[in-house]
Design a protein around this motif. Sequence first.
Motif, PDB file in Angstrom:
ATOM      1  N   SER A 543       0.813  -1.218   0.000  1.00 11.19           N
ATOM      2  CA  SER A 543       0.000   0.000   0.000  1.00 11.19           C
ATOM      3  C   SER A 543       0.848   1.270   0.000  1.00 11.19           C
ATOM      4  O   SER A 543       0.310   2.374  -0.118  1.00 11.19           O
ATOM      5  CB  SER A 543      -0.929   0.007   1.215  1.00 11.19           C
ATOM      6  OG  SER A 543      -0.174   0.059   2.413  1.00 11.19           O
ATOM      7  N   ARG A 544       2.190   1.133   0.114  1.00 10.58           N
ATOM      8  CA  ARG A 544       3.042   2.322   0.226  1.00 10.58           C
ATOM      9  C   ARG A 544       4.039   2.414  -0.935  1.00 10.58           C
ATOM     10  O   ARG A 544       5.064   3.083  -0.823  1.00 10.58           O
ATOM     11  CB  ARG A 544       3.793   2.304   1.562  1.00 10.58           C
ATOM     12  CG  ARG A 544       2.880   2.245   2.772  1.00 10.58           C
ATOM     13  CD  ARG A 544       3.660   2.263   4.080  1.00 10.58           C
ATOM     14  NE  ARG A 544       4.304   3.533   4.309  1.00 10.58           N
ATOM     15  CZ  ARG A 544       5.098   3.782   5.360  1.00 10.58           C
ATOM     16  NH1 ARG A 544       5.328   2.829   6.250  1.00 10.58           N
ATOM     17  NH2 ARG A 544       5.667   4.975   5.511  1.00 10.58           N
ATOM     18  N   LEU A 545       3.722   1.751  -2.028  1.00  8.67           N
ATOM     19  CA  LEU A 545       4.642   1.761  -3.160  1.00  8.67           C
ATOM     20  C   LEU A 545       4.792   3.164  -3.754  1.00  8.67           C
ATOM     21  O   LEU A 545       5.892   3.575  -4.131  1.00  8.67           O
ATOM     22  CB  LEU A 545       4.170   0.776  -4.234  1.00  8.67           C
ATOM     23  CG  LEU A 545       4.140  -0.702  -3.822  1.00  8.67           C
ATOM     24  CD1 LEU A 545       3.708  -1.572  -5.003  1.00  8.67           C
ATOM     25  CD2 LEU A 545       5.488  -1.154  -3.299  1.00  8.67           C
ATOM     26  N   GLU A 546       3.702   3.895  -3.835  1.00  3.12           N
ATOM     27  CA  GLU A 546       3.768   5.260  -4.369  1.00  3.12           C
ATOM     28  C   GLU A 546       4.619   6.154  -3.478  1.00  3.12           C
ATOM     29  O   GLU A 546       5.364   7.012  -3.959  1.00  3.12           O
ATOM     30  CB  GLU A 546       2.355   5.833  -4.520  1.00  3.12           C
ATOM     31  CG  GLU A 546       1.539   5.215  -5.649  1.00  3.12           C
ATOM     32  CD  GLU A 546       2.103   5.562  -7.028  1.00  3.12           C
ATOM     33  OE1 GLU A 546       2.925   6.495  -7.123  1.00  3.12           O
ATOM     34  OE2 GLU A 546       1.711   4.892  -8.005  1.00  3.12           O
ATOM     35  N   GLU A 547       4.502   5.959  -2.176  1.00  2.00           N
ATOM     36  CA  GLU A 547       5.307   6.731  -1.230  1.00  2.00           C
ATOM     37  C   GLU A 547       6.794   6.442  -1.433  1.00  2.00           C
ATOM     38  O   GLU A 547       7.633   7.352  -1.397  1.00  2.00           O
ATOM     39  CB  GLU A 547       4.881   6.383   0.203  1.00  2.00           C
ATOM     40  CG  GLU A 547       5.550   7.213   1.276  1.00  2.00           C
ATOM     41  CD  GLU A 547       5.094   6.817   2.663  1.00  2.00           C
ATOM     42  OE1 GLU A 547       5.760   7.234   3.632  1.00  2.00           O
ATOM     43  OE2 GLU A 547       4.080   6.078   2.785  1.00  2.00           O
ATOM     44  N   ALA A 548       7.127   5.177  -1.651  1.00  2.00           N
ATOM     45  CA  ALA A 548       8.514   4.796  -1.906  1.00  2.00           C
ATOM     46  C   ALA A 548       9.013   5.435  -3.201  1.00  2.00           C
ATOM     47  O   ALA A 548      10.140   5.946  -3.270  1.00  2.00           O
ATOM     48  CB  ALA A 548       8.639   3.284  -1.974  1.00  2.00           C
ATOM     49  N   ASP A 549       8.163   5.421  -4.229  1.00  2.00           N
ATOM     50  CA  ASP A 549       8.537   6.021  -5.502  1.00  2.00           C
ATOM     51  C   ASP A 549       8.817   7.518  -5.336  1.00  2.00           C
ATOM     52  O   ASP A 549       9.739   8.070  -5.934  1.00  2.00           O
ATOM     53  CB  ASP A 549       7.426   5.794  -6.524  1.00  2.00           C
ATOM     54  CG  ASP A 549       7.818   6.243  -7.920  1.00  2.00           C
ATOM     55  OD1 ASP A 549       9.005   6.051  -8.285  1.00  2.00           O
ATOM     56  OD2 ASP A 549       6.969   6.792  -8.638  1.00  2.00           O
ATOM     57  N   HIS A 550       8.029   8.170  -4.490  1.00  3.29           N
ATOM     58  CA  HIS A 550       8.235   9.602  -4.237  1.00  3.29           C
ATOM     59  C   HIS A 550       9.616   9.853  -3.617  1.00  3.29           C
ATOM     60  O   HIS A 550      10.301  10.824  -3.956  1.00  3.29           O
ATOM     61  CB  HIS A 550       7.136  10.130  -3.312  1.00  3.29           C
ATOM     62  CG  HIS A 550       7.357  11.564  -2.883  1.00  3.29           C
ATOM     63  ND1 HIS A 550       7.181  12.632  -3.732  1.00  3.29           N
ATOM     64  CD2 HIS A 550       7.760  12.081  -1.680  1.00  3.29           C
ATOM     65  CE1 HIS A 550       7.458  13.756  -3.086  1.00  3.29           C
ATOM     66  NE2 HIS A 550       7.813  13.445  -1.848  1.00  3.29           N
ATOM     67  N   LEU A 551      10.034   8.972  -2.722  1.00  2.00           N
ATOM     68  CA  LEU A 551      11.348   9.125  -2.091  1.00  2.00           C
ATOM     69  C   LEU A 551      12.473   8.962  -3.110  1.00  2.00           C
ATOM     70  O   LEU A 551      13.452   9.719  -3.087  1.00  2.00           O
ATOM     71  CB  LEU A 551      11.505   8.104  -0.960  1.00  2.00           C
ATOM     72  CG  LEU A 551      10.691   8.384   0.302  1.00  2.00           C
ATOM     73  CD1 LEU A 551      10.683   7.157   1.206  1.00  2.00           C
ATOM     74  CD2 LEU A 551      11.259   9.588   1.051  1.00  2.00           C
ATOM     75  N   TYR A 552      12.338   7.979  -4.001  1.00  2.00           N
ATOM     76  CA  TYR A 552      13.344   7.809  -5.042  1.00  2.00           C
ATOM     77  C   TYR A 552      13.421   9.062  -5.922  1.00  2.00           C
ATOM     78  O   TYR A 552      14.516   9.539  -6.247  1.00  2.00           O
ATOM     79  CB  TYR A 552      13.025   6.592  -5.914  1.00  2.00           C
ATOM     80  CG  TYR A 552      13.159   5.260  -5.215  1.00  2.00           C
ATOM     81  CD1 TYR A 552      14.250   4.981  -4.396  1.00  2.00           C
ATOM     82  CD2 TYR A 552      12.202   4.257  -5.385  1.00  2.00           C
ATOM     83  CE1 TYR A 552      14.377   3.749  -3.762  1.00  2.00           C
ATOM     84  CE2 TYR A 552      12.327   3.021  -4.760  1.00  2.00           C
ATOM     85  CZ  TYR A 552      13.411   2.777  -3.949  1.00  2.00           C
ATOM     86  OH  TYR A 552      13.534   1.567  -3.329  1.00  2.00           O
ATOM     87  N   ARG A 553      12.250   9.567  -6.300  1.00  2.00           N
ATOM     88  CA  ARG A 553      12.236  10.755  -7.156  1.00  2.00           C
ATOM     89  C   ARG A 553      12.805  11.972  -6.427  1.00  2.00           C
ATOM     90  O   ARG A 553      13.438  12.837  -7.042  1.00  2.00           O
ATOM     91  CB  ARG A 553      10.815  11.025  -7.647  1.00  2.00           C
ATOM     92  CG  ARG A 553      10.378  10.034  -8.728  1.00  2.00           C
ATOM     93  CD  ARG A 553       9.016  10.343  -9.331  1.00  2.00           C
ATOM     94  NE  ARG A 553       7.925   9.919  -8.479  1.00  2.00           N
ATOM     95  CZ  ARG A 553       7.109  10.731  -7.827  1.00  2.00           C
ATOM     96  NH1 ARG A 553       7.263  12.040  -7.935  1.00  2.00           N
ATOM     97  NH2 ARG A 553       6.134  10.260  -7.081  1.00  2.00           N
ATOM     98  N   GLN A 554      12.584  12.036  -5.123  1.00  2.00           N
ATOM     99  CA  GLN A 554      13.130  13.139  -4.330  1.00  2.00           C
ATOM    100  C   GLN A 554      14.666  13.077  -4.323  1.00  2.00           C
ATOM    101  O   GLN A 554      15.336  14.105  -4.474  1.00  2.00           O
ATOM    102  CB  GLN A 554      12.599  13.067  -2.895  1.00  2.00           C
ATOM    103  CG  GLN A 554      12.930  14.294  -2.056  1.00  2.00           C
ATOM    104  CD  GLN A 554      12.264  14.239  -0.693  1.00  2.00           C
ATOM    105  OE1 GLN A 554      11.527  13.309  -0.372  1.00  2.00           O
ATOM    106  NE2 GLN A 554      12.522  15.249   0.115  1.00  2.00           N
ATOM    107  N   ALA A 555      15.222  11.872  -4.156  1.00  2.00           N
ATOM    108  CA  ALA A 555      16.675  11.717  -4.183  1.00  2.00           C
ATOM    109  C   ALA A 555      17.239  12.118  -5.546  1.00  2.00           C
ATOM    110  O   ALA A 555      18.277  12.786  -5.637  1.00  2.00           O
ATOM    111  CB  ALA A 555      17.050  10.278  -3.851  1.00  2.00           C
TER     112      ALA A 555
END
Length: 916
Positions: A543-555
């Motif tokens: 349920s938190r895959l989008e949140e993880a993707d946001h962190l990658y994009r932030q980096a």
Amino acid sequence: MAEVSWKEAALLAAVVLACYWNGLFCGFVFDDVSAILDNKDLRPTTSLKNLFLNDFWGTPMSEERSHKSYRPLTVLTFRLNYLFSELRAASYHGLNIVLHAVVCVLFLRVCRIFLDSRSSLVASLLFAVHPVHVEAVTGVVGRAELLSSIFFLAAFLSYTKSKGLDNSIVWSPIAATVLLVAAATLCKEQGITVVGICCVYEVFVAQGYTLPLLWDIAVQLVCGKDSLPYSLLQTLLKLIVLMFSTLLLVVIRVQVIQSQLPVFTRFDNPAAVSPTPARQLTFSYLLPVNSWLLLNPSELCCDWTMGTIPLVESLLDVRNLATLAFFCFLGLLTHYSLRFPGDSSKTIIMALSLIVLPFIPASNLFFPVGFVVAERVLYVPSMGFSILVAHGWKRLSGTSCLKKLSWICLAFVFLSHAIKTVHRNWDWQSEYTLFMSALKVNRNNAKLWNNVGHALENEQKYEQALSYFIQATKVQPDDIGAHMNVGRTYKNLNKTKDAEDAYLIAKSLMPQVIPGRKYAARVAPSHLNVYINLANLIRANESRLEEADHLYRQAISMRPDFKQAYISRGELLLKMNRPTEAKEAYLKALELDNTNADLWYNLAIVYIELRQPNEALKNFNQALQLNPKHKLGLFNSALLMQESGDPRARPEARKRFLSYIEEDPGDANGYFNLGMLAMDEKKDAEAESWMKKAIKLQPGFRSALFNLALLYSQTGRELEALPVLEELLRYYPDHSKGLILKGDILMNQMKDIKGAKKCFERIVEIDPTNVQGKHNLCVVYFEEKDLLKAEKCLVDTLAMAPEEEYIHRHLSIVQSKIVALNAAGQKGLLENGGGGSADEKKTLFENQPEQKNGKRSSQPTNMYNDQQLKNEKQTETKNLDKQSKKKSAKEIKDIEKKRAAALKRLEEIERILNVE
């Protein structure tokens, strides 16, 4: 100038061996891990050209994260070590010991220029046994100091021969000096400072000038009373050549680092980012600290960064007295040596130049360095210190009342230093012993607590490691790396919530983006891994895959060249079933590093997900071109070629599977797939051999057991198949195809109707929708002459597979038989009517091998953080008449024969069922 005798050289070599013999039993620790174990430039598969394009740690000089330490000749010696002994640490340590002995002999030769034979030997012995050299000798990365020192001393010795008769210039030694200076600089940057040593030697030793004399000449020139002496003109010409060559080397060096200084953080060198006057006071105080290590090496530490030495922030700090005393003593020695003529002055000025000039690159005078104190950079300065001590001892021993005392003191210094050196070597035995010894000296350095934790973590002692990581956060609460270590350890302990909290603390300590200012210049690139680690943690929750993707994009937004962020995001996008975006992420990563075999492998996996096998194979091939021993690349490319069904690809697939089992002889999957290839090529004996090897390596290997039994069945060795099937069903009691094959053999070969019935009943019990099992059970009822039960069974089977024509036909035959028996008045035979042999039943499992095990992973081997995924693919193949693989003419002929045999059996069944 006396030469060095072989006895003196042997004595120095023996002393070095006596002090460093136990260094042979040490491993790769601290910086050795990055420079040796993780450095791909050591591997023969890496082009030699990379040694001159990458820094000391194997990072391209063009990358911002590069340390900018350009030492290709040192890395070349590491590569030679690897060529002869790969990663056996003893050979690396042994070569370092030999190099240290060579330096000691060369240093003795240099000392003979300024000291008498006895004093020069004393200086060389003191240099040989000094404990501060352990980091340079026993630490493998210290080879940079050793090699640079060899060329450093050779360059100086060459220059001393540049003065000919009548003060003429001999140019060949000067040319050799320039080449040796370049070689010294290519081993370590401080090698270039030998030019300064040569200049001091030329002016104050070779020409014999003093400061007052030079002042008088300058005054006369200004007043126009005299011209420059010829000897001084010759000196200036030599110095101009030396300085010009030095300037050329500096320009080349600046070009190599692309005019960029390495990025260091305040944790590496706190004083470098401190305001005035703390920066100046602290840097000044570090000079007496380094001098004290030479004078009293009782407390040595492998890492002096972070809070080891608190900043000197005020003029009232008592430590300023040490700074003042140091500069006063240095000033007195300099004044004496420059003002007064004589051999003593020449000795002192050369000793001071050896202490001061090679230390300048590490002094933060011209640019900040990535450490506070580093014992290995004292290797060359200790030469000047040794000359000073030997010269002082000579003066004392020349006094009758102090002669005996001076010898006693000298013996005590030699013995204590030698014992300390041997004892210090044991500290470098492992990372745990090294960092624990450092904590005894300094407990205010969070990096040391972290490193002890890392050492324990490598031994999977996570609870103990956690306590050290937590202590690091207490010692340095704003240490981002320490909080990341805590989070990672909690993750290893399966404490996900605590791990996330630790990562969030680390993330909160990251500096915020300031518009117009480059983010990467204000933070260590490794600290950006907090986003990667946090994303990797939370993406385990679907349920938190989008949140993880946001962190990658932030980096990525913070650092567009952050390769690992693209790699990790590509893996996540695959998990989110977004292969097209994953492909874009991997292509971007390849733009940053197209020599990474793992990236090409990952991209191949993406193309498999996109159902583009040809593109996948191209990328597998690219990965194998970069790394011919890439295990997953070998396996999955071979599997892809095998699954293509193209007979032309089989030889190459076989070759790659053979390479795979050579690299990983303990993996049964390689042997199994070689067996499947042999089955495809009708090489039954070879297939049997590979299958048996796979089963031996992995007892209970489902696919190997089934396909071996199937191989026996297809080659008329059904009785040999039975024990294999028994073993398969012992591990997997519900294996449907195994039960079907066993039932067939029991019915057709063993005439064991009851045994076959148990197999088919078990299939129907575990999978009531299994048409094959159900139909074969119907045949068993017919064999048992229970026509009514056979009829009911066939009706049920037909309901499950109404499209199967043979079930319609068999049901029709049974029903006709029942009608015929009723008409004949043989009602009692309905439950035992009709019959046929087990040979006449229809089976649907011939030639149905289990599909090859596959390993497909979006995580390659040796990557930057998580382990590889090896997903086995163990699905059953469809019926032979439904297979879509391309077949050769011979295979088609075999298939037609088997179909004809099956049809013949159907006709036999129908004939028997029609018998009155």
